[in-house]
Motif scaffolding. Structure first.
Motif, short mmCIF file in Angstrom:
data_model
loop_
_atom_site.label_atom_id
_atom_site.label_comp_id
_atom_site.label_asym_id
_atom_site.label_seq_id
_atom_site.Cartn_x
_atom_site.Cartn_y
_atom_site.Cartn_z
N ALA A 46 0.85 -1.20 0.00
CA ALA A 46 0.00 0.00 0.00
C ALA A 46 0.88 1.24 0.00
CB ALA A 46 -0.92 -0.02 1.22
N VAL A 47 1.25 1.70 -1.20
CA VAL A 47 2.19 2.82 -1.32
C VAL A 47 1.59 4.03 -2.05
CG1 VAL A 47 4.21 1.31 -1.27
CG2 VAL A 47 3.16 1.89 -3.47
N ASP A 48 0.36 3.90 -2.54
CA ASP A 48 -0.18 4.94 -3.41
C ASP A 48 -0.31 6.30 -2.72
OD1 ASP A 48 -0.34 3.18 -5.48
OD2 ASP A 48 -2.45 2.68 -5.17
N ASP A 49 -0.63 6.32 -1.43
CA ASP A 49 -0.88 7.60 -0.75
C ASP A 49 0.28 8.05 0.12
OD1 ASP A 49 -1.07 5.63 1.15
OD2 ASP A 49 -2.80 6.50 2.19
N LEU A 50 1.47 7.47 -0.09
CA LEU A 50 2.61 7.81 0.73
C LEU A 50 3.37 9.00 0.14
CD1 LEU A 50 4.01 4.25 1.56
CD2 LEU A 50 2.52 5.70 2.96
N ASP A 51 3.84 9.88 1.02
CA ASP A 51 4.65 11.00 0.58
C ASP A 51 6.08 10.58 0.29
OD1 ASP A 51 2.61 13.02 0.98
OD2 ASP A 51 2.91 12.70 3.13
N LEU A 52 6.51 9.53 0.98
CA LEU A 52 7.90 9.11 0.88
C LEU A 52 8.04 7.70 1.43
CD1 LEU A 52 10.73 10.44 0.21
CD2 LEU A 52 10.94 10.90 2.65
N VAL A 53 8.94 6.94 0.83
CA VAL A 53 9.25 5.60 1.33
C VAL A 53 10.74 5.56 1.68
CG1 VAL A 53 9.44 3.15 0.76
CG2 VAL A 53 7.43 4.44 0.04
N VAL A 54 11.04 5.02 2.86
CA VAL A 54 12.42 4.89 3.32
C VAL A 54 12.84 3.43 3.22
CG1 VAL A 54 14.04 5.33 5.20
CG2 VAL A 54 12.00 6.75 4.95
N VAL A 293 15.00 12.21 10.76
CA VAL A 293 13.61 12.57 10.49
C VAL A 293 13.51 14.03 10.04
CG1 VAL A 293 11.30 12.80 11.49
CG2 VAL A 293 12.68 10.77 11.99
N ASP A 294 14.34 14.90 10.57
CA ASP A 294 14.39 16.28 10.06
C ASP A 294 14.61 16.26 8.55
OD1 ASP A 294 14.08 17.35 12.59
OD2 ASP A 294 16.22 17.79 12.86
N TRP A 295 15.56 15.45 8.14
CA TRP A 295 15.90 15.36 6.71
C TRP A 295 14.74 14.76 5.90
CZ3 TRP A 295 17.13 10.74 3.83
CH2 TRP A 295 17.61 10.99 2.54
N LEU A 296 14.11 13.72 6.43
CA LEU A 296 12.98 13.11 5.73
C LEU A 296 11.83 14.11 5.58
CD1 LEU A 296 12.88 9.58 7.43
CD2 LEU A 296 13.70 10.13 5.13
N GLU A 297 11.58 14.89 6.61
CA GLU A 297 10.53 15.92 6.52
C GLU A 297 10.86 16.94 5.43
OE1 GLU A 297 8.98 15.91 11.19
OE2 GLU A 297 10.56 17.30 10.54
N ALA A 298 12.13 17.36 5.40
CA ALA A 298 12.54 18.32 4.38
C ALA A 298 12.42 17.72 2.98
CB ALA A 298 13.98 18.76 4.64
N THR A 301 8.72 17.66 1.98
CA THR A 301 8.29 19.02 1.62
C THR A 301 8.81 19.41 0.24
OG1 THR A 301 8.24 19.70 3.94
CG2 THR A 301 8.40 21.45 2.29
N GLU A 302 10.06 19.08 -0.02
CA GLU A 302 10.67 19.38 -1.32
C GLU A 302 9.93 18.67 -2.44
OE1 GLU A 302 14.78 17.99 -3.49
OE2 GLU A 302 14.93 18.64 -1.40
N LEU A 303 9.58 17.41 -2.22
CA LEU A 303 8.85 16.65 -3.23
C LEU A 303 7.45 17.22 -3.45
CD1 LEU A 303 9.94 13.09 -2.09
CD2 LEU A 303 10.45 14.09 -4.32
N ALA A 304 6.79 17.59 -2.35
CA ALA A 304 5.44 18.16 -2.47
C ALA A 304 5.47 19.49 -3.21
CB ALA A 304 4.83 18.34 -1.08
N ASP A 305 6.45 20.34 -2.90
CA ASP A 305 6.58 21.62 -3.59
C ASP A 305 6.87 21.41 -5.07
OD1 ASP A 305 6.16 22.86 -1.19
OD2 ASP A 305 8.26 23.37 -0.83
N GLY A 306 7.68 20.41 -5.36
CA GLY A 306 7.99 20.11 -6.76
C GLY A 306 6.79 19.64 -7.52
N ALA A 307 5.93 18.84 -6.85
CA ALA A 307 4.72 18.34 -7.50
C ALA A 307 3.74 19.48 -7.78
CB ALA A 307 4.05 17.29 -6.61
N VAL A 308 3.64 20.44 -6.84
CA VAL A 308 2.75 21.58 -7.04
C VAL A 308 3.26 22.45 -8.18
CG1 VAL A 308 1.95 23.73 -5.99
CG2 VAL A 308 1.93 21.62 -4.66
N ALA A 309 4.59 22.67 -8.20
CA ALA A 309 5.17 23.48 -9.27
C ALA A 309 4.96 22.83 -10.62
CB ALA A 309 6.66 23.69 -9.01
N GLY A 310 5.06 21.50 -10.65
CA GLY A 310 4.86 20.78 -11.90
C GLY A 310 3.43 20.87 -12.37
N ALA A 311 2.48 20.81 -11.42
CA ALA A 311 1.06 20.89 -11.79
C ALA A 311 0.69 22.29 -12.30
CB ALA A 311 0.21 20.53 -10.57
N ASP A 312 1.36 23.32 -11.74
CA ASP A 312 1.07 24.69 -12.15
C ASP A 312 1.73 25.08 -13.46
OD1 ASP A 312 -0.39 24.98 -9.87
OD2 ASP A 312 1.21 25.98 -8.72
N ALA A 313 2.72 24.29 -13.88
CA ALA A 313 3.47 24.67 -15.09
C ALA A 313 2.61 24.48 -16.34
CB ALA A 313 4.73 23.80 -15.17
#
Length: 313
Positions: A46-54, A293-298, A301-313
């Motif tokens: 079940a990986v479809d709704d995950l922000d990140l996999v470690v 975990v600080d790094w994973l959170e960052a 966030t970086e991936l989410a921002d990239g996805a939003v930027a890609g959708a807006d392009a």
């Protein structure tokens, strides 16, 4: 953050990571790769709704294939399959370091016992013979004579697996009774420790004693370059000090032979992609799981921002 953790066994390292993630209120999905199937276009995991996999797989083969499949589905995974592929193979690891101008021990690869013996003789004794895959110092041999070389090469030739037909021969580095393990995230050091032993193998898994270590400017530079060379991510970078007298007080103080608080230089002998950090967490004052975990959170966030930027392009 919704984060998945790939695993095949929950060790203390994973318990520390899971505890920190849950303490911060993140949704955690534990994914036991032994129970999942990975198809060409989908997986039972079940990986479809995950922000990140470690990736925390203990098995190298499971790590390599699971991350490759997840990447093909477009699921963000750290460390990525390219990094895993380079780090899981010592020959690829050495090539990547050398191509990035990172100092690393002289290495030769041969494919027959005759050619391997020639490589060993060219290095002289002692030298080191390692398997191209493996961890925790297993199946590594310090070769002190031609007789020992012939015996070990014969044993490897009869083991059967094709990886034992790849003879990875390396110069013996006369380190000062210890090496240095650095945990780094995208090239930024999180914490560092020395691993000391009377045996030539100083791995913590082999019983090496650990002490915190303060990186100097040169070591920090090499950690960054080595991390970049293998593709970045959460990595264990292993260095050895060179130009330090064995009888100096380095084990206690970190002072090199030149007396200025640093080794003359370092050589990077390996970068690890599913790095264990429980010994590092215990040896230093750094809260290693928190920094991870600080790094994973960052990253999320970086991936989410990239996805939003890609959708807006």
């Amino acid at each position: 953050m919704r984060v998945g953790v790939l695993y095949s066994r929950i060790r203390k390292d994973e318990k520390l990571l899971l505890g920190e993630l849950r303490e911060r209120g993140h949704d955690v999905a534990k994914i036991d790769v032994r129970k999942e199937r990975f198809g060409l276009d989908s997986t039972t995991a079940a990986v479809d709704d995950l922000d990140l996999v470690v990736d925390r797989c203990l098995s190298t083969s499971r790590s390599l294939y699971a991350t490759r499949f997840l990447d093909s589905y477009g699921v963000p995974v750290v460390n990525g399959p390219e990094t895993a592929d380079v780090c899981a193979d010592k020959a690829k690891n050495s090539l990547a370091l050398a191509e990035a101008d990172v100092p690393t021990p002289a290495t030769e690869v041969a494919f027959t016992t005759e050619a391997a013996l020639e490589a060993i003789e060219s290095f002289g004794y002692p030298c080191v013979l390692k398997p191209v895959t493996g961890s925790w110092g297993r199946l590594m041999a310090k070769i002190d004579s031609r007789n020992a070389a012939e015996a070990i090469l014969e044993h490897k030739e009869t083991l059967g697996h094709y990886e034992h037909k790849v003879f990875y021969v390396q110069e013996f580095v006369d380190k000062p009774g210890r090496d240095i393990r650095v945990l780094a995230v995208d090239g930024e050091p999180v914490a560092a420790m020395t691993r000391s032993s009377d045996h030539w193998l100083t791995n913590a898994a082999k019983g090496g004693e650990t002490e915190p270590f303060e990186l100097d400017e040169r070591a920090t530079e090499l950690v960054e370059k080595a991390s970049e060379a293998v593709g970045g991510g959460m990595l264990g970078v292993d260095l050895m000090e060179v130009g330090v007298e064995a009888e100096s007080d380095t084990a206690e103080t970190g002072v090199g032979a030149d007396g200025d608080g640093a080794a003359d230089d370092y050589t990077v002998h390996e970068v690890n992609h599913t790095v264990e950090f429980k010994a590092l967490d215990a040896a230093t004052d750094v809260d290693v799981p928190a920094r991870v975990v600080d790094w994973l959170e960052a990253k999320a966030t970086e991936l989410a921002d990239g996805a939003v930027a890609g959708a807006d392009a």
